[in-house]
Design a protein around this motif. Structure first.
Motif, PDB file in Angstrom:
ATOM      1  N   UNK A  83     -10.880 -19.837   5.782  1.00 31.71           N
ATOM      2  CA  UNK A  83     -10.804 -19.850   4.322  1.00 31.71           C
ATOM      3  C   UNK A  83     -11.266 -18.531   3.724  1.00 31.71           C
ATOM      4  N   UNK A  84     -12.356 -17.971   4.240  1.00 34.26           N
ATOM      5  CA  UNK A  84     -12.839 -16.703   3.683  1.00 34.26           C
ATOM      6  C   UNK A  84     -11.801 -15.602   3.864  1.00 34.26           C
ATOM      7  N   UNK A  85     -11.139 -15.562   5.028  1.00 39.14           N
ATOM      8  CA  UNK A  85     -10.078 -14.574   5.230  1.00 39.14           C
ATOM      9  C   UNK A  85      -8.937 -14.797   4.244  1.00 39.14           C
ATOM     10  N   UNK A  86      -8.587 -16.064   4.016  1.00 41.53           N
ATOM     11  CA  UNK A  86      -7.500 -16.390   3.089  1.00 41.53           C
ATOM     12  C   UNK A  86      -7.845 -15.968   1.664  1.00 41.53           C
ATOM     13  N   UNK A  87      -9.104 -16.138   1.274  1.00 44.22           N
ATOM     14  CA  UNK A  87      -9.535 -15.732  -0.066  1.00 44.22           C
ATOM     15  C   UNK A  87      -9.420 -14.222  -0.237  1.00 44.22           C
ATOM     16  N   UNK A  88      -9.888 -13.455   0.763  1.00 48.31           N
ATOM     17  CA  UNK A  88      -9.817 -11.994   0.663  1.00 48.31           C
ATOM     18  C   UNK A  88      -8.359 -11.533   0.640  1.00 48.31           C
ATOM     19  N   UNK A  89      -7.516 -12.110   1.490  1.00 47.53           N
ATOM     20  CA  UNK A  89      -6.094 -11.750   1.507  1.00 47.53           C
ATOM     21  C   UNK A  89      -5.440 -12.036   0.162  1.00 47.53           C
ATOM     22  N   UNK A  90      -5.691 -13.216  -0.394  1.00 51.95           N
ATOM     23  CA  UNK A  90      -5.099 -13.598  -1.680  1.00 51.95           C
ATOM     24  C   UNK A  90      -5.609 -12.703  -2.799  1.00 51.95           C
ATOM     25  N   UNK A  91      -6.898 -12.399  -2.765  1.00 46.20           N
ATOM     26  CA  UNK A  91      -7.477 -11.518  -3.780  1.00 46.20           C
ATOM     27  C   UNK A  91      -6.875 -10.116  -3.697  1.00 46.20           C
ATOM     28  N   UNK A  92      -6.661  -9.636  -2.480  1.00 43.87           N
ATOM     29  CA  UNK A  92      -6.070  -8.302  -2.304  1.00 43.87           C
ATOM     30  C   UNK A  92      -4.658  -8.258  -2.870  1.00 43.87           C
ATOM     31  N   UNK A  93      -3.877  -9.307  -2.649  1.00 42.34           N
ATOM     32  CA  UNK A  93      -2.520  -9.357  -3.201  1.00 42.34           C
ATOM     33  C   UNK A  93      -2.559  -9.384  -4.729  1.00 42.34           C
ATOM     34  N   UNK A  94      -3.525 -10.108  -5.297  1.00 40.49           N
ATOM     35  CA  UNK A  94      -3.678 -10.093  -6.754  1.00 40.49           C
ATOM     36  C   UNK A  94      -3.973  -8.679  -7.255  1.00 40.49           C
ATOM     37  N   UNK A  95      -4.888  -8.019  -6.567  1.00 45.90           N
ATOM     38  CA  UNK A  95      -5.284  -6.662  -6.960  1.00 45.90           C
ATOM     39  C   UNK A  95      -4.088  -5.721  -6.911  1.00 45.90           C
ATOM     40  N   UNK A  96      -3.257  -5.847  -5.881  1.00 48.03           N
ATOM     41  CA  UNK A  96      -2.079  -4.977  -5.760  1.00 48.03           C
ATOM     42  C   UNK A  96      -1.107  -5.224  -6.906  1.00 48.03           C
ATOM     43  N   UNK A  97      -1.060  -6.466  -7.387  1.00 45.23           N
ATOM     44  CA  UNK A  97      -0.231  -6.766  -8.556  1.00 45.23           C
ATOM     45  C   UNK A  97      -0.780  -6.141  -9.833  1.00 45.23           C
ATOM     46  N   UNK A  98      -2.097  -5.983  -9.894  1.00 49.75           N
ATOM     47  CA  UNK A  98      -2.728  -5.369 -11.077  1.00 49.75           C
ATOM     48  C   UNK A  98      -2.591  -3.859 -11.071  1.00 49.75           C
ATOM     49  N   UNK A  99      -2.658  -3.253  -9.877  1.00 52.55           N
ATOM     50  CA  UNK A  99      -2.730  -1.789  -9.769  1.00 52.55           C
ATOM     51  C   UNK A  99      -1.620  -1.274  -8.842  1.00 52.55           C
ATOM     52  N   UNK A 100      -0.430  -1.028  -9.392  1.00 50.29           N
ATOM     53  CA  UNK A 100       0.723  -0.599  -8.574  1.00 50.29           C
ATOM     54  C   UNK A 100       0.476   0.689  -7.788  1.00 50.29           C
ATOM     55  N   UNK A 101      -0.359   1.576  -8.295  1.00 54.55           N
ATOM     56  CA  UNK A 101      -0.598   2.843  -7.587  1.00 54.55           C
ATOM     57  C   UNK A 101      -1.198   2.608  -6.210  1.00 54.55           C
ATOM     58  N   UNK A 102      -1.973   1.532  -6.063  1.00 48.82           N
ATOM     59  CA  UNK A 102      -2.547   1.215  -4.759  1.00 48.82           C
ATOM     60  C   UNK A 102      -1.447   0.914  -3.756  1.00 48.82           C
ATOM     61  N   UNK A 103      -0.445   0.163  -4.203  1.00 48.85           N
ATOM     62  CA  UNK A 103       0.654  -0.193  -3.301  1.00 48.85           C
ATOM     63  C   UNK A 103       1.415   1.042  -2.834  1.00 48.85           C
ATOM     64  N   UNK A 104       1.588   1.969  -3.744  1.00 48.85           N
ATOM     65  CA  UNK A 104       2.322   3.192  -3.379  1.00 48.85           C
ATOM     66  C   UNK A 104       1.612   3.909  -2.237  1.00 48.85           C
ATOM     67  N   UNK A 105       0.304   4.013  -2.310  1.00 44.26           N
ATOM     68  CA  UNK A 105      -0.460   4.685  -1.262  1.00 44.26           C
ATOM     69  C   UNK A 105      -0.428   3.896   0.043  1.00 44.26           C
TER      70      UNK A 105
END
Length: 501
Positions: free
Chosen positions: A309-331
């Motif tokens: 569950x903790x891994x799933x939370x971090x993975x899901x949170x990271x995907x949310x963050x990438x949706x907020x900050x497109x520049x991160x995805x580019x890098x």
């Protein structure tokens, strides 16, 4: 026959005796705790009512814990106290104090003791003496060589997870989290137990886990339910027992499957890494009568649902963050292209080790959104920390989420900046200024396992898709609740776009 006057007089005497005995008991109780009150009076903290303490500040229960901690460390200094009922809780965000507390004091205190009967032997809640024995037993199953052998398994389940979204691109997902958790649990079945995930009814199992966590947190935030006499009468306990039995039956099914005798040829071909996998190893210890069967069930429950569950939370949170900050995805895209080019091959261990920017994004996500926002300790002696004394028998809150926002160590702390984790930047910070996996010998045993799985799952997914947006504009918009792990109240909703080859 007694007269009315004599009955009245005898009842008054009985009441007076009870009152005297009760008053004497209260006086003795408080006298024995006099040093607790004395040292607590020297530590700043919110106003506390008699008996109830500051429970009124956590009236929202699990849905208000994150806000409660944030308000505490906004209104008071970096070291503070709060009374919850008759229990004194002390807390600090000073790294040097945290290092001492997490190194010297290993007992986890009352919060975890409330789980007694469910996790009393498992690493997460076991008394120190038992924990030391169990940690020594389990350590071989999380050595780095064994963990690195799981790359292909993580990759297989990452591809299954990625394939689920091929027909849903361009639309907002209901909530990506259940699918992510299913992925980490399925991978856990093979890496931790060497069994097919098909033997678990995943959705039923995960919903049971969620409700178990919810009930345990409800107990913690309801002062009366701290007392066994009220807890034993509560319908919540009956529900919890039923859910616990249901989920234990899943674990037992897995154990039974693994205990089916193998042919001689199977035994000859069995890899050494298989013999040392977590559940295989525990079953072997049980056969040797080194650990009881109930312990195998308890430890498996913790590892399979809290670990995944903790891994799933971090993975899901990271995907949310990438949706907020497109520049991160580019890098991240640039880094992944430098490793894989146009190839769709599976990642190797060498590839994973090159994913340095992706790792920094994951670490920064865990800084601002740690899956476990606080841990507990109990001190069995007076501890001098600067101008304060944390008194014997106090409960210690280690507020991980607040430590990660100290501006002295994290300039502009609300800003998402993966480059905080460049080696030269990390060297500037003191030990215990970043503790998503806790610290010291009682840290998270599976942090290397979790980081490897997350890098493989994210890199596989992000080679096929781009996250266009999430249901939040910034991390500050996320209202968190805590059911053992911290999650946003409004879920993990993102829009996914298929990448063009």
């Amino acid at each position: 026959m007694e007269t009315f006057e004599s009955l009245f007089y005898n009842n008054v005497k009985l009441f007076a005796l009870i009152l005297v005995l009760f008053s004497a008991g209260v006086l003795i109780y408080n006298w024995r705790r006099r040093w607790l009150y004395y040292y607590a009076s020297k530590i700043p903290g919110p106003f506390a009512l008699p008996l109830l303490g500051s429970f009124h500040l956590v009236s929202e229960g699990p849905h208000g814990v994150h806000k409660f901690l944030k308000n505490l460390f906004t209104d008071y200094p970096s070291t503070l106290k709060v009374w919850l009922g008759p229990e004194l809780y002390v807390s600090t965000t000073e790294p040097e104090y945290l290092k001492l507390l997490l190194t010297r004091f290993l007992d986890k205190g009352n919060f975890y003791h409330l789980m007694t009967g469910y996790f009393q032997r498992a690493l997460a809640a076991a008394p120190v003496k038992l924990w030391k024995k169990n940690r020594k037993n389990i350590n071989p199953t999380f050595n780095i060589t064994l963990i690195n052998s799981f790359v292909d398994i993580f990759s297989k389940h990452a591809k299954v997870f990625t394939e689920k979204f091929k027909d849903g691109c361009g639309k907002e997902t209901d909530d990506i989290y259940p699918s992510v958790w299913e992925c980490t649990l399925d991978a856990g079945c093979e890496t931790l137990a060497d069994v097919s995930p098909s033997i678990i009814k995943t959705q039923q199992y995960l919903s049971g886990v969620f409700r178990i966590e919810e009930i345990l947190m409800k107990r913690f935030f309801h002062p009366l339910l701290h007392f066994d006499i009220f807890w034993n009468l509560s319908p919540l306990k009956k529900e919890l027992n039923k859910l616990w039995k249901q989920n234990c039956s899943c674990m037992q099914k897995m154990i039974d499957l693994m205990e089916v005798p193998k042919t001689t040829q199977d035994n000859d071909n069995e890899d050494v890494s298989t013999k040392k996998r977590f559940l295989t190893h525990l079953i072997d210890l049980n056969h040797k009568q080194e650990v009881p069967h109930d312990y195998v069930l308890e430890e498996s429950q913790i590892m399979f649902f809290v670990g995944t569950e903790t891994s799933a939370v971090v993975l899901s949170s990271t995907l949310l963050v990438l949706g907020m900050y497109p520049d991160l995805q580019k890098k991240i895209d640039e880094e992944l292209y430098s490793i894989f080019g146009d190839s769709d091959r599976d990642p190797s261990l060498e590839d994973v080790n090159q994913m340095q920017y992706l790792e920094r994004v994951i670490k920064e996500t865990m800084r601002l959104l740690p899956p476990i926002p606080f841990v507990m300790r109990s001190v069995d002696e007076n501890v001098h920390l600067g101008p304060y004394v944390f008194p014997k028998d106090a409960r210690v809150i280690i507020p991980i989420a607040m430590v990660h926002r100290r501006p002295e160590f994290w300039p502009d702390p609300e800003k998402f900046d993966p480059d905080r984790f460049l080696p030269e930047e990390a060297e500037k910070r003191p030990v215990c200024s970043y503790i998503p996996f806790s610290y010291g010998v009682r840290n998270c045993i599976g942090y290397k396992y979790g980081l490897l799985s997350m890098k493989i799952i994210l890199s596989t997914f992000l080679r096929s898709y781009r996250i266009k947006s999430s249901n939040y504009k910034s991390i500050q918009d996320m209202d968190l609740f805590i059911h053992v792990v911290a999650k946003p109240k409004n879920g993990y909703k993102i829009v996914i776009e298929k990448k063009q080859k």
